[in-house]
Enzyme design. Sequence first.
Site, PDB file in Angstrom:
ATOM      1  N   HIS A 253       2.941 -27.582  31.555  1.00 15.90           N
ATOM      2  CA  HIS A 253       1.570 -27.183  31.859  1.00 15.90           C
ATOM      3  C   HIS A 253       0.703 -26.225  30.947  1.00 15.90           C
ATOM      4  O   HIS A 253      -0.423 -26.819  30.409  1.00 15.90           O
ATOM      5  CB  HIS A 253       1.614 -26.473  33.272  1.00 15.90           C
TER       6      HIS A 253
ATOM      7  N   SER B 223      -6.909 -27.977  36.228  1.00 15.79           N
ATOM      8  CA  SER B 223      -6.132 -27.426  35.085  1.00 15.79           C
ATOM      9  C   SER B 223      -6.515 -27.961  33.604  1.00 15.79           C
ATOM     10  O   SER B 223      -6.424 -27.025  32.886  1.00 15.79           O
ATOM     11  CB  SER B 223      -4.759 -27.605  35.405  1.00 15.79           C
TER      12      SER B 223
ATOM     13  N   ASP C 144      -0.354 -19.065  31.253  1.00  8.65           N
ATOM     14  CA  ASP C 144      -0.155 -20.236  31.978  1.00  8.65           C
ATOM     15  C   ASP C 144       1.455 -20.224  32.332  1.00  8.65           C
ATOM     16  O   ASP C 144       1.977 -18.984  32.153  1.00  8.65           O
ATOM     17  CB  ASP C 144      -0.271 -21.399  31.059  1.00  8.65           C
TER      18      ASP C 144
END
Length: 446
Positions: free
Chosen positions: A131, A340, A25
């Site tokens: 994220h 996600s 990521d």
Amino acid sequence: MKKMALGLGLLFSASTLASTVAIIDSGTDMKHKDIAPKAWINSVEIPDNNRDEDRNGYQDDIYGWNFAESNNQVIDYKYLGTLNEDVRKFFIVQEKMMRQTATQEEIEWAREILKDEAFIKRISIYGNFMHGTHVAGIAAKKANNAKIMAVKLIPTEVKLPGQDKISKKDGFALKMFKKGLELLAKQQATMMEEIGYYVDGHKADVANGSFGTGYPQAQQITAMLYKTLFRKDPTPELNHELSLVFLNAAVRENARLVEVAPNTLFVFAAGNDGLDNDKFPTSPTNIQADNVISVAATMGRMAIAPFSNYGKEMVDVAAPGVGILSAAPGDEYVKVSGTSQAAPFVANIAARVKDANPSLSPVDIKKIIMGTVDYKNYLTDKVLTGGLVNPGRAVQAGILSGTRSVEDSISAAREQVADVVVEGEAKSLPLMGSGFVIPLPSMFKF
């Protein structure tokens, strides 16, 4: 590429008592209070001594590796101040709009702030920054034995590779331009392959990939490059063709990531463009392999999320992906929506199944996850299984597989564990419109 150096000391660095989940990521805050207790630690390496004890080519890779900047700093803390009230409010209003509970005032606020370039830049940077931590928090939840490894692929602020090297005077023919797009995809895949060797060397059981490039992003990339080279915009028809050339090449080349790590189950997010991946490829989630599972997002367990990509052939299962509360850098928590968030929900299940029976292969775990879904009418034509993952049933099948075949375990688990109870009725939801859900983080800026 450092693949030749892998494997000399790694046999002793991975825990034999717990599954390892690699978070591929944008960086992971391994100090977060939810993640630190479950952090994978390379026990062969001695921290901060500027040596490479396991001789894998990655010096001091204690928590994982930053492939974006080629160092062991798996997150850049200088972005900690990026989260402000407007960013936090936007995520909240975004969820309320999807659930159709937002007030008109909140809707107007969201529409107006999306016109603010400074806000767009800020939320884009923060989106990348938080994220990986958010994804890791989901993957770690209730997976009590799992260990989280950080693999940074996405820079917090990114640019299109090779953009500065393109000369406007180069008169490439269209055929050569298409070859250039394929070379760009191959360039990206070189790093992906290296990451594959890395997670394989450290014996990761599961790898979550909540990143990718979808059709709308590919259109922007190809249009920008075409205009730079030919000094004019491509026609819509030509840009569609060029986008498919680029995406198909990306899927084909990125398959190297999963091929070199056959003992790892890769869980990929389907994409946030609301498109059919059967018709409009998304990379890397469209990779077809026994050790790959693609995940769409749902509104709780009621309906497919309005932003979620889908695909009767290319997307395997669905999982909740709207308004998911999880970790954010600096011991923060935010609610975020996207495929996600759905993908690590499945990676979490995969880790728990693996811990229930460590002898299970990636193929076995994939079969269990897909074979234990709750069938949903609203998913019949959206995902291959036509179903939504059932964590309890999958884990039960994992337990049962210790004494019987995978197929028998799935059948028995279906009898023993009921569908997850859902209150209310599924309903169709309106499309959110451009800008309301952040696209998957990509290696490219467009």
